[in-house]
Design a protein around this motif. Structure first.
Motif, PDB file in Angstrom:
ATOM      1  N   UNK A 182      47.289  49.232  42.067  1.00 25.52           N
ATOM      2  CA  UNK A 182      47.474  48.210  41.045  1.00 25.52           C
ATOM      3  C   UNK A 182      46.666  48.613  39.807  1.00 25.52           C
ATOM      4  N   UNK A 183      47.372  49.201  38.829  1.00 25.21           N
ATOM      5  CA  UNK A 183      46.684  49.692  37.630  1.00 25.21           C
ATOM      6  C   UNK A 183      45.964  48.568  36.897  1.00 25.21           C
ATOM      7  N   UNK A 184      46.525  47.376  36.937  1.00 22.95           N
ATOM      8  CA  UNK A 184      45.932  46.259  36.204  1.00 22.95           C
ATOM      9  C   UNK A 184      44.514  45.946  36.698  1.00 22.95           C
ATOM     10  N   UNK A 185      44.265  46.174  38.003  1.00 27.37           N
ATOM     11  CA  UNK A 185      42.944  45.860  38.540  1.00 27.37           C
ATOM     12  C   UNK A 185      41.871  46.747  37.942  1.00 27.37           C
ATOM     13  N   UNK A 186      42.239  47.958  37.512  1.00 21.88           N
ATOM     14  CA  UNK A 186      41.264  48.850  36.883  1.00 21.88           C
ATOM     15  C   UNK A 186      41.244  48.685  35.365  1.00 21.88           C
ATOM     16  N   UNK A 187      42.379  48.300  34.805  1.00 26.20           N
ATOM     17  CA  UNK A 187      42.407  48.085  33.354  1.00 26.20           C
ATOM     18  C   UNK A 187      41.675  46.800  32.977  1.00 26.20           C
ATOM     19  N   UNK A 188      41.820  45.755  33.798  1.00 26.18           N
ATOM     20  CA  UNK A 188      41.229  44.454  33.449  1.00 26.18           C
ATOM     21  C   UNK A 188      40.216  43.962  34.473  1.00 26.18           C
ATOM     22  N   UNK A 189      39.865  44.794  35.457  1.00 32.15           N
ATOM     23  CA  UNK A 189      38.818  44.440  36.400  1.00 32.15           C
ATOM     24  C   UNK A 189      39.319  43.636  37.598  1.00 32.15           C
ATOM     25  N   UNK A 190      38.508  43.624  38.657  1.00 31.52           N
ATOM     26  CA  UNK A 190      38.854  42.861  39.863  1.00 31.52           C
ATOM     27  C   UNK A 190      37.567  42.323  40.471  1.00 31.52           C
ATOM     28  N   UNK A 191      36.854  41.534  39.686  1.00 33.45           N
ATOM     29  CA  UNK A 191      35.544  41.043  40.107  1.00 33.45           C
ATOM     30  C   UNK A 191      35.627  40.179  41.361  1.00 33.45           C
ATOM     31  N   UNK A 192      36.777  39.544  41.594  1.00 32.55           N
ATOM     32  CA  UNK A 192      36.917  38.662  42.748  1.00 32.55           C
ATOM     33  C   UNK A 192      37.074  39.430  44.058  1.00 32.55           C
ATOM     34  N   UNK A 193      37.252  40.754  43.971  1.00 30.83           N
ATOM     35  CA  UNK A 193      37.437  41.554  45.188  1.00 30.83           C
ATOM     36  C   UNK A 193      36.307  42.564  45.391  1.00 30.83           C
ATOM     37  N   UNK A 194      35.193  42.403  44.683  1.00 28.08           N
ATOM     38  CA  UNK A 194      34.073  43.341  44.844  1.00 28.08           C
ATOM     39  C   UNK A 194      33.467  43.185  46.234  1.00 28.08           C
ATOM     40  N   UNK A 195      33.438  44.262  47.060  1.00 26.77           N
ATOM     41  CA  UNK A 195      32.886  44.142  48.415  1.00 26.77           C
ATOM     42  C   UNK A 195      31.356  44.142  48.412  1.00 26.77           C
ATOM     43  N   UNK A 196      30.780  43.732  49.543  1.00 28.94           N
ATOM     44  CA  UNK A 196      29.323  43.643  49.656  1.00 28.94           C
ATOM     45  C   UNK A 196      28.674  45.018  49.495  1.00 28.94           C
TER      46      UNK A 196
END
Length: 279
Positions: A115-129
């Motif tokens: 999912x290119x969008x997750x790297x272009x606009x971030x995916x803070x809700x899926x950051x693992x521990x």
């Protein structure tokens, strides 16, 4: 916001955002006072090549991306020192090349569609521990490095020739600063994405620069302001189901515009001063 923190992913997102705010407050201050925003943008976009390599070769995301970004950052740092008059052109080429390499490698990665969008606009809700632990460790390393070399960084940021006369290893320190910047950018890409990372690096330091009385005050205030933007952006994201990275940058940008308007009004009300038409 308290209700949202009942969920694990929101607690992880808040922790990642606060860590990113502290790191960006420190390194963003150095970016603003050294006027290397364009170079930072080049590193951020070249990092996409590292993301492509990580997926293509099956490497851990942070290891692959930090390695590629660090190498690209060293090339850019060398160019800005040795061919300053052509630096913007060469940085622009590396910027585009990194993006192209990343996209092609992701296309060639078999059986996996990123999912290119997750790297272009971030995916803070899926950051693992595990990434939070890495961010904490790297954040401590960056903070301690800046504290240890604080006086030298202060000298090269405001008067490079004076720093050389004092015996400060200007070139070595400059390469080290750019290296830390590359690590910072990769860590923050997970929070707001590579397109928006420059805003989080530059907006808080720009706002507080006019009020801070020292580089240290600027770093601390920028970290606090970045944390405030992150919390507000996460709340907006949760409340109105918005993309979290974009919401954080929207809040930051609104604060930036309000700051500009406030400065204009303050300048207009000041006695015996004419508005600066060049700003």
């Amino acid at each position: 916001m308290i209700e949202a923190l009942e969920f694990d992913f929101m607690r992880h997102a808040l922790a990642a955002g606060l860590l990113a705010s502290i790191i960006c407050g420190i390194m963003g201050t150095l970016v603003v006072v050294n006027r290397i925003v364009f170079l930072s943008g080049g590193i951020a976009h070249a990092a996409y090549g590292g993301i492509g390599m990580a997926f293509f070769f099956g490497w851990p995301y942070l290891v692959g991306t930090i390695g590629f970004s660090f190498a690209a950052a060293m090339v850019m740092a060398a160019v800005t020192l040795r061919a300053r008059h052509r630096a913007d052109t060469i940085i622009g080429v590396i910027w585009a090349l990194g993006m192209a390499v990343g996209i092609i490698l992701l296309d060639l990665t078999p059986g996996y569609h990123v999912d290119l969008m997750s790297y272009l606009f971030g995916s803070i809700l899926t950051v693992p521990v595990t990434d939070l632990y890495i961010m904490t460790g790297m954040g401590l390393f960056i903070t301690l490095a800046v504290i240890y070399y604080y006086k030298d960084l202060l000298a090269i940021s405001y008067d490079e020739e004076f720093a050389q006369i004092r015996g400060v290893p200007v070139k070595t320190l400059y390469f080290g600063m750019i290296g830390l910047l590359a690590v910072t950018i990769v860590l923050v890409i997970q929070v707001v994405g590579l397109i928006l990372v420059i805003a989080l690096l530059t907006i808080p330091p720009f706002i507080v620069e006019k009020y801070a009385k020292s580089l240290l005050q600027m770093m601390v205030a920028s970290s606090v302001l970045g944390a405030l933007f992150t919390v507000c952006g996460l709340w907006l994201s949760y409340r109105y189901d918005l993309t979290s990275g974009a919401a954080i940058i929207l809040v930051s940008s609104l604060a930036f515009l309000i700051s500009l308007i406030f400065d204009r009004l303050k300048l207009g009300m000041a006695p015996n001063r004419k508005p600066d038409s060049t700003r």
